[in-house]
Design a protein around this motif. Structure first.
Motif, short mmCIF file in Angstrom:
data_model
loop_
_atom_site.label_atom_id
_atom_site.label_comp_id
_atom_site.label_asym_id
_atom_site.label_seq_id
_atom_site.Cartn_x
_atom_site.Cartn_y
_atom_site.Cartn_z
N ILE A 84 0.82 -1.22 0.00
CA ILE A 84 0.00 0.00 0.00
C ILE A 84 0.86 1.28 0.00
O ILE A 84 0.31 2.37 -0.10
CB ILE A 84 -0.95 0.05 1.23
CG1 ILE A 84 -0.15 0.02 2.55
CG2 ILE A 84 -2.00 -1.05 1.18
CD1 ILE A 84 -0.97 0.34 3.79
N SER A 103 6.52 1.72 3.70
CA SER A 103 6.84 0.42 4.30
C SER A 103 7.28 -0.55 3.21
O SER A 103 7.01 -0.32 2.03
CB SER A 103 5.64 -0.13 5.05
OG SER A 103 4.50 -0.01 4.26
N GLY A 110 8.11 -4.79 1.93
CA GLY A 110 7.85 -6.22 2.13
C GLY A 110 6.64 -6.73 1.38
O GLY A 110 5.76 -5.98 0.97
N ARG A 129 18.51 2.22 8.09
CA ARG A 129 18.52 2.62 9.51
C ARG A 129 19.96 2.70 10.02
O ARG A 129 20.32 3.62 10.75
CB ARG A 129 17.75 1.59 10.35
CG ARG A 129 16.24 1.76 10.21
CD ARG A 129 15.52 0.82 11.15
NE ARG A 129 14.08 0.97 11.06
CZ ARG A 129 13.21 0.01 11.34
NH1 ARG A 129 13.63 -1.18 11.72
NH2 ARG A 129 11.93 0.22 11.25
N LEU A 133 -4.06 0.37 13.93
CA LEU A 133 -2.70 0.23 13.42
C LEU A 133 -2.42 1.17 12.25
O LEU A 133 -1.31 1.67 12.10
CB LEU A 133 -2.50 -1.23 12.98
CG LEU A 133 -1.13 -1.63 12.44
CD1 LEU A 133 -0.06 -1.49 13.50
CD2 LEU A 133 -1.16 -3.05 11.89
N GLY A 134 -3.44 1.43 11.45
CA GLY A 134 -3.25 2.26 10.25
C GLY A 134 -3.08 3.74 10.54
O GLY A 134 -3.03 4.55 9.61
N GLU A 154 8.43 7.06 9.54
CA GLU A 154 7.68 5.97 8.90
C GLU A 154 6.48 5.57 9.74
O GLU A 154 6.52 5.65 10.97
CB GLU A 154 8.59 4.75 8.69
CG GLU A 154 9.29 4.27 9.94
CD GLU A 154 10.17 3.03 9.71
OE1 GLU A 154 9.77 2.13 8.97
OE2 GLU A 154 11.25 2.98 10.32
N SER A 168 3.40 -3.13 4.95
CA SER A 168 2.97 -2.82 3.59
C SER A 168 1.58 -3.36 3.25
O SER A 168 1.12 -3.19 2.13
CB SER A 168 4.01 -3.36 2.60
OG SER A 168 4.17 -4.75 2.82
N PRO A 228 0.01 -6.13 2.27
CA PRO A 228 -0.19 -6.64 0.91
C PRO A 228 -1.62 -7.16 0.67
O PRO A 228 -2.10 -7.16 -0.47
CB PRO A 228 0.80 -7.82 0.81
CG PRO A 228 1.62 -7.80 2.03
CD PRO A 228 1.02 -6.87 3.03
N ILE A 236 -4.36 -5.76 1.20
CA ILE A 236 -5.29 -4.74 0.69
C ILE A 236 -4.64 -3.82 -0.35
O ILE A 236 -5.25 -2.84 -0.78
CB ILE A 236 -5.89 -3.89 1.85
CG1 ILE A 236 -4.77 -3.22 2.67
CG2 ILE A 236 -6.79 -4.73 2.75
CD1 ILE A 236 -5.29 -2.10 3.56
P1 NAD Z 1 0.89 -5.02 8.26
O1 NAD Z 1 1.03 -3.91 9.22
O2 NAD Z 1 1.30 -4.75 6.87
O3 NAD Z 1 -0.66 -5.47 8.23
C1 NAD Z 1 -1.35 -6.01 9.36
C2 NAD Z 1 -2.87 -5.85 9.13
O4 NAD Z 1 -3.21 -4.45 9.27
C3 NAD Z 1 -3.31 -6.25 7.74
O5 NAD Z 1 -4.59 -6.86 7.83
C4 NAD Z 1 -3.40 -4.95 6.98
O6 NAD Z 1 -4.35 -4.97 5.93
C5 NAD Z 1 -3.79 -3.97 8.09
N1 NAD Z 1 -3.24 -2.63 7.81
C6 NAD Z 1 -1.94 -2.23 7.96
N2 NAD Z 1 -1.81 -0.96 7.60
C7 NAD Z 1 -3.02 -0.54 7.20
C8 NAD Z 1 -3.51 0.69 6.68
N3 NAD Z 1 -2.73 1.76 6.50
N4 NAD Z 1 -4.83 0.77 6.35
C9 NAD Z 1 -5.65 -0.27 6.54
N5 NAD Z 1 -5.25 -1.47 7.02
C10 NAD Z 1 -3.93 -1.59 7.34
O7 NAD Z 1 1.67 -6.26 8.87
P2 NAD Z 1 1.91 -7.72 8.26
O8 NAD Z 1 0.69 -8.19 7.52
O9 NAD Z 1 2.43 -8.52 9.37
O10 NAD Z 1 3.11 -7.53 7.24
C11 NAD Z 1 2.93 -7.31 5.82
C12 NAD Z 1 4.28 -7.02 5.19
O11 NAD Z 1 4.77 -5.78 5.72
C13 NAD Z 1 5.34 -8.07 5.48
O12 NAD Z 1 6.11 -8.27 4.33
C14 NAD Z 1 6.16 -7.44 6.59
O13 NAD Z 1 7.48 -7.92 6.60
C15 NAD Z 1 6.09 -5.98 6.21
N6 NAD Z 1 6.32 -5.04 7.33
C16 NAD Z 1 7.08 -3.96 7.06
C17 NAD Z 1 7.30 -3.01 8.05
C18 NAD Z 1 8.14 -1.80 7.70
O14 NAD Z 1 8.38 -1.53 6.53
N7 NAD Z 1 8.61 -1.03 8.68
C19 NAD Z 1 6.71 -3.14 9.29
C20 NAD Z 1 5.88 -4.25 9.54
C21 NAD Z 1 5.69 -5.20 8.53
#
Ligand code: NAD
Length: 357
Positions: free
Chosen positions: A14, A74, A76, A97, A262-263, A278, A283, A285, A287
């Motif tokens: 996203i 973000s 991944g 970092r 979380l968002g 950040e 990321s 994925p 959605i």
């Molecule tokens: P995630 O935070 O991406 O998502 C967790 C849940 O929260 C999912 O259902 C997602 O749809 C929802 N969500 C997250 N952000 C949102 C937003 N802005 N709006 C609406 N819904 C949102 O965590 P995950 O699923 O464990 O990880 C997905 C990928 O992201 C993996 O590849 C992971 O390694 C990576 N990741 C990257 C970082 C970073 O770049 N700092 C941090 C955490 C996870």
């Protein structure tokens, strides 16, 4: 008029969708306050692997270090999950970092009045929460030596890590906490485990020493187990929480869940050559590409960059107020939608916020 160079890292999943809204916010701020923001797009993580064959390049690091701040989204996704550790998107994140060396991780925890029902805690417990966690990020038990897993002569195996801090590492992070407190509620809660750990004894000594220069700020010490408990019992007692790497890691995740969304959570790594900003979420994925992601985390992160990266307090407040007003008006992306709200897409949420700046 002020001019700033900003590295923009839209990232994976996203990331590009929510970054587009953050850039719309920055453009509006530039126009309203007569600033000039020069954007330099950089690629880190999966997008860099696709473009350059590796999660980060030396050119990217050099570009970021030449700018005033890094606005990061973000990284991944499944597509890159089977690559070797050093070729995965997260390796790019760790590398940037490390290059920036931001030793202070800031995690503000604030709840918008119209969002209180999303917390798992009772409204009267969370009402008025406005704290910031200052976590030491580049030392402590995650980096301490010696560490490892060894086989002992008696056939047992032993795993061990070292929680170590040097006095100057404590001093510089404590200064950041006290400086922040001076501009906020004038209280620092320093978290440790001084009843058990020697490293915490030094931590307390150095924090007390630094405190002598901040007579207008109240300092209290709290054991980490008590802090974990107090965060759910009476979170509004906190203003600035100061903690080492391990304790700060755990407490900041606990505290972030108080908001229940979380968002919508920002973070920053400062203290190094360039501030890195950040959102807390990944990321997403699941959605990505659907136009339904919540851009507020990225937009509040942008406000943090204005405040702590570019020293533009009024501008940061203007963004935060616009977000609060938009939520108050009932605009909600799918993740925070409840009956009676106006359900909007990522772009519509961005537009509604930009309009209110
Ligand atoms: P995630 O935070 O991406 O998502 C967790 C849940 O929260 C999912 O259902 C997602 O749809 C929802 N969500 C997250 N952000 C949102 C937003 N802005 N709006 C609406 N819904 C949102 O965590 P995950 O699923 O464990 O990880 C997905 C990928 O992201 C993996 O590849 C992971 O390694 C990576 N990741 C990257 C970082 C970073 O770049 N700092 C941090 C955490 C996870």
């Amino acid at each position: 008029m002020s001019e700033f160079d900003i590295s923009i890292m839209p990232g994976d999943g996203i990331g590009p969708e929510i970054m587009e809204q953050a850039l719309g916010v920055l453009d509006k701020i530039a126009k309203k306050f007569s600033h000039k923001f020069n954007y330099k797009t950089v690629y880190i993580g999966g997008c860099s692997i696709d473009k350059f064959g590796k999660p980060i390049t030396d050119e990217t690091i050099a570009t970021v270090l030449s700018t005033d701040a890094l606005l990061f989204s973000s990284v991944g996704g499944e597509k890159w999950d089977n690559l070797a550790q050093d070729m995965r998107p997260e390796a790019g994140l760790l590398a940037i970092r490390k290059a920036i060396l931001g030793y202070a991780n800031l995690r503000p925890i604030k709840i918008f009045p119209s969002m209180e029902s999303f917390s798992t805690l009772k409204p009267e417990v969370i009402s008025g929460i406005d704290m910031i966690i200052v976590r030491e990020l580049v030392s402590g038990i995650y980096f301490g030596e010696p560490k490892g897993v060894v086989s002992l002569p008696d056939g047992t195996r032993k795993g061990f890590n070292t929680m170590a801090y040097k006095d100057y590492e404590i001093e510089r992070i404590a200064k950041i906490a006290f400086d922040l407190a001076q501009k906020r509620g004038k209280k620092v809660t320093s978290v440790d485990k001084a009843n058990v750990l020697d490293v915490s004894t030094l931590w307390r000594d150095v924090v007390s020493e630094v405190h002598k220069d901040y007579s207008d700020v109240e300092l209290e010490f709290m054991y980490v187990d008590n802090a974990a408990m107090q965060l759910v019992r009476n979170p509004s007692q906190f203003d600035v929480i100061l903690a080492g790497n391990l304790f700060g890691d755990i407490l900041s995740d606990e505290a972030s869940m108080i908001t229940g969304s979380l968002g919508m959570l920002p973070s920053a790594a400062i203290g190094g050559d360039v501030g890195m900003f950040e959102p807390v979420h990944g990321s997403a994925p699941d959605i990505a590409g659907k136009g339904i992601a919540n851009p507020i985390g990225q937009i509040i992160t942008t406000a943090m960059m204005l405040r702590y990266g570019l020293n533009l307090e009024t501008e940061a407040e203007a963004v935060e107020k616009a977000v609060a007003d938009t939520l108050k008006a009932g605009y909600r992306t799918a993740d925070i939608f409840r009956e009676s709200n106006k359900k909007v897409s990522t772009a519509q949420m961005g537009e509604a916020i930009i309009e209110r700046i």
